[in-house]
Scaffold this active site. Structure first.
Site, PDB file in Angstrom:
ATOM      1  N   GLU A 112       1.244   9.686   2.484  1.00 45.47           N
ATOM      2  CA  GLU A 112       2.640  10.074   2.569  1.00 45.47           C
ATOM      3  C   GLU A 112       3.002  10.636   1.193  1.00 45.47           C
ATOM      4  O   GLU A 112       2.757   9.978   0.184  1.00 45.47           O
ATOM      5  CB  GLU A 112       3.472   8.824   2.879  1.00 45.47           C
ATOM      6  CG  GLU A 112       4.863   9.151   3.305  1.00 45.47           C
ATOM      7  CD  GLU A 112       5.730   7.913   3.533  1.00 45.47           C
ATOM      8  OE1 GLU A 112       5.190   6.802   3.678  1.00 45.47           O
ATOM      9  OE2 GLU A 112       6.955   8.093   3.553  1.00 45.47           O
ATOM     10  N   ARG A 134      -8.347  -3.003   2.183  1.00 45.36           N
ATOM     11  CA  ARG A 134      -7.839  -2.181   1.099  1.00 45.36           C
ATOM     12  C   ARG A 134      -8.391  -2.681  -0.227  1.00 45.36           C
ATOM     13  O   ARG A 134      -8.859  -3.811  -0.339  1.00 45.36           O
ATOM     14  CB  ARG A 134      -6.317  -2.133   1.104  1.00 45.36           C
ATOM     15  CG  ARG A 134      -5.631  -3.453   0.853  1.00 45.36           C
ATOM     16  CD  ARG A 134      -4.126  -3.370   1.110  1.00 45.36           C
ATOM     17  NE  ARG A 134      -3.441  -2.561   0.120  1.00 45.36           N
ATOM     18  CZ  ARG A 134      -2.717  -1.472   0.423  1.00 45.36           C
ATOM     19  NH1 ARG A 134      -2.586  -1.064   1.662  1.00 45.36           N
ATOM     20  NH2 ARG A 134      -2.100  -0.804  -0.521  1.00 45.36           N
ATOM     21  N   LYS A 162       2.748   1.968  -4.458  1.00 49.57           N
ATOM     22  CA  LYS A 162       3.464   3.112  -5.025  1.00 49.57           C
ATOM     23  C   LYS A 162       4.870   2.711  -5.446  1.00 49.57           C
ATOM     24  O   LYS A 162       5.367   3.165  -6.463  1.00 49.57           O
ATOM     25  CB  LYS A 162       3.552   4.230  -3.975  1.00 49.57           C
ATOM     26  CG  LYS A 162       2.356   5.148  -3.956  1.00 49.57           C
ATOM     27  CD  LYS A 162       2.606   6.293  -2.987  1.00 49.57           C
ATOM     28  CE  LYS A 162       1.716   6.190  -1.786  1.00 49.57           C
ATOM     29  NZ  LYS A 162       2.115   6.954  -0.638  1.00 49.57           N
TER      30      LYS A 162
END
Ligand code: ATP
Ligand code: MG
Length: 580
Positions: A45, A280, A290
């Site tokens: 994104e 992850r 982020k």
């Protein structure tokens, strides 16, 4: 014409890589013909700068495509209008290319924007409504939450769930046409309010949001939810293996449900892409969210997204990490289905393994004190400067020519490390103390005679006598035996440089685990700036050039601030794992 961006289709590389569960699945699917060729995607994104976790995903997705002769799509998952910006799009493309990957394959570009599919997504939603698979819910968010149930209680049907397709279609079009306020209603998939998987309890798939989108402007006031958009993006692009992190495992049933419905309706073609989940990356002393990284930038804890202490790709790059090191790191940590923490040293080991045979050597004095060779003018001639050389790479990689040697001079005064002199030598100390001889690396043997001090007793100069005819590389060099060689830089040609020494940004190995306040463990001493003296070959470095400062570790000429007039170096990492 060979195309540098072309992904090799003969992929023998795969055979040399350690296997993992994803490679096993892909090899099975290719062997059985379930898919003719591999197609993966990297779908960030564009709402921030990429970090080391994304690097894992990039190396995984693009690396698998490269190894199996497939294609990896670069796709911006830009379905959320509020937080996305062109600046982030550009930085993400730059990061992927810098890491060594590209989206050109077989003469075609594979760069996509999810927002280009908004029309299709809208039609897919109407199709679901027409087939009774979706409805407009006008419950308040609170009612929806209360009626969703929980792990022990099934959900309750919304009073709007039994509307006819025609009623739902009319309402949905009103949503699209801006008749209703933001949040007044949502479109929900109609699946099963009693499903043990809460994600299947009629998830929302479209919401009303009046916001200008960076790509589609004000065309839409309704936007698809991520969980609805993502499977459609994968299917439209004919992705074969959609690799995502473990938190999406519970979404997989919806992913499959949605694509089955759209294939049934004839909107999409079979076979549907398959989603696979991997753990992850969690790296000690690092945060990879982020949102939290943005806080560090916006609240001034670091100088920007590319602050060399940041785990962003731009930060790691400025700190001196290389694409090869990051690829090696990603390969070594592998992919698994179980969450774990990777020790930060794994990254530094990969960096040293990459730079050992590549980074040119150089001498720098980080804590300088002057060494005066008191007999120099008498034995060498007044003001004489003697040319010296040392190899730029002592052990060039096999089959590669050695780069040109470093050139520097020695004269009456040189800079040495303050810690290389002791007035009274502790036991076992082999460097400079009165009466002891050492070699100035690449120069002469010198014999220490004493020191000078200021009124406060601080040493202002170390004194020594040069031993003639002992210059490194000359026949007499070994005539005088010494127990130590020390690094130095001549006062005559050494250049003052700003050196930025970094420590970890956080003192806690898991700064944000378990809901901890990560700002509470910020290391107040994560940067220390000093003035050092460097040999001329270092001062002349191009920005971004990497070096091994002999005895200290790896340093990089800062890509923003370094100039030959004002050299600036960032410490990347030490020669050994020096973290305590
Ligand atoms: P953040 O929470 O920091 O915003 P994200 O997962 O939302 O991260 P996206 O831009 O949606 O970021 O991620 C793009 C891709 O990178 C996704 O496929 C995601 O799974 C992957 N990714 C993000 N963080 C990690 C990580 N720590 N380890 C491995 N892959 C990751
Ligand atoms: Mg995200």
């Amino acid at each position: 014409m060979p195309d540098a961006n072309k992904i090799p289709t003969d992929g023998p590389a795969a055979e040399h890589k350690p296997s993992n569960f994803l490679r096993a699945i892909i090899e099975r699917d290719l062997a059985q013909g379930t898919c003719a060729s591999l197609r993966t995607r990297f779908p960030p994104e564009p709402n921030g700068y990429l970090h080391i976790g994304h690097a894992k995903s990039i190396c995984l997705n693009f690396g698998l495509a490269r190894d199996y002769g497939g294609v990896c799509h670069m796709r911006f998952d830009d379905t959320n209008p509020e937080k996305e910006e062109k600046e982030y799009v550009d930085s993400i493309l730059d990061a992927v290319q810098w890491l060594g990957f590209g989206w050109e394959a077989h003469g075609q570009s594979h760069l996509y924007y999810a927002s280009d599919y908004f029309d299709f997504m809208y039609r897919a939603a109407e199709s679901l409504i027409a087939h009774g698979h979706a409805y407009v819910d006008e419950q308040t968010p609170e009612e929806m939450r209360a009626n969703r149930g929980d792990f022990v209680h099934p959900g309750k049907d919304s009073p709007f769930r039994s509307r006819t397709p025609a009623e739902n279609l009319a309402r949905f079009r009103e949503m699209r046409d801006g008749v209703h306020a933001d949040g007044a209603m949502v479109l929900r998939a109609r699946i099963d309010m009693a499903s043990p998987n809460i994600n299947l309890r009629d998830p929302a798939i479209y919401r009303i949001r009046r916001a200008t989108h960076h790509n589609t402007g004000d065309t839409w006031c309704i936007y698809p939810m991520y969980t609805f958009a993502h499977p459609i993006e994968d299917a439209l692009e004919k992705i074969t293996h959609s690799l995502c992190t473990l938190e999406f495992e519970d979404q997989r049933p919806f992913y499959d449900w949605l694509l089955e419905r759209l294939i049934e309706a004839g909107l999409l073609e079979a076979p549907a892409p398959r989603q696979y989940e991997f753990a992850r990356l969690n790296l000690t002393y690092v945060i990879t969210s982020k949102r939290k990284l943005a806080q560090l930038v916006n609240e001034g804890f670091v100088s920007g997204w590319d602050d060399p202490r940041m785990p962003t790709i731009v930060g790691l790059r400025r700190r001196g990490y290389t694409p090869a090191a990051l690829q090696l790191f990603a390969e070594r940590i592998g992919v698994t289905k179980a969450d774990s923490w990777i020790d930060y040293s794994t990254l530094d080991i990969a960096l040293r393994d990459d730079l050992e045979g590549k980074a040119h050597r150089g001498m720098a004095v980080l804590d300088p004190v002057k060494l005066v060779l008191t007999n120099w003018d008498d034995v060498m001639g007044a003001g004489h400067l003697e040319a010296c050389t040392l190899p730029a790479l002592p052990h060039p990689p096999e089959g590669q020519p050695a780069p040109a040697a470093r050139q520097f001079v020695i004269g009456r005064e040189v800079w040495i490390e303050r810690e290389d002199f002791e007035e009274v030598a502790p036991k076992g100390y082999k460097r400079l103390f009165p009466g002891n001889k050492v070699r100035l690396k690449g120069g002469y043997v010198v014999e220490c005679t004493g020191c000078e001090k200021d009124a406060d007793g601080r040493i202002t100069a170390v004194l020594a006598a040069v031993v003639p005819d002992t210059k490194s590389g000359t026949p007499g060099a070994d005539a005088v035996k010494v127990k130590a060689a020390i690094t130095w830089v001549s006062v005559a040609d050494g250049v003052a440089a700003e050196v930025r020494l970094y420590d970890r940004l956080f003192t806690d190995p898991q700064p944000d685990a378990g809901g901890k306040d990560f700002k509470a463990s910020l290391n107040p001493a994560s940067i220390r700036t000093i003035t050092a003296y460097v040999e001329p070959s270092l001062a002349q470095a191009a920005p971004d050039a990497k070096f091994q400062f002999e005895r200290f570790g790896y340093f990089v000429a800062d890509r923003r601030d370094h100039t030959p007039e004002h050299p600036v170096f960032n410490k990347t990492t030490g020669l050994k794992d020096g973290w305590k």
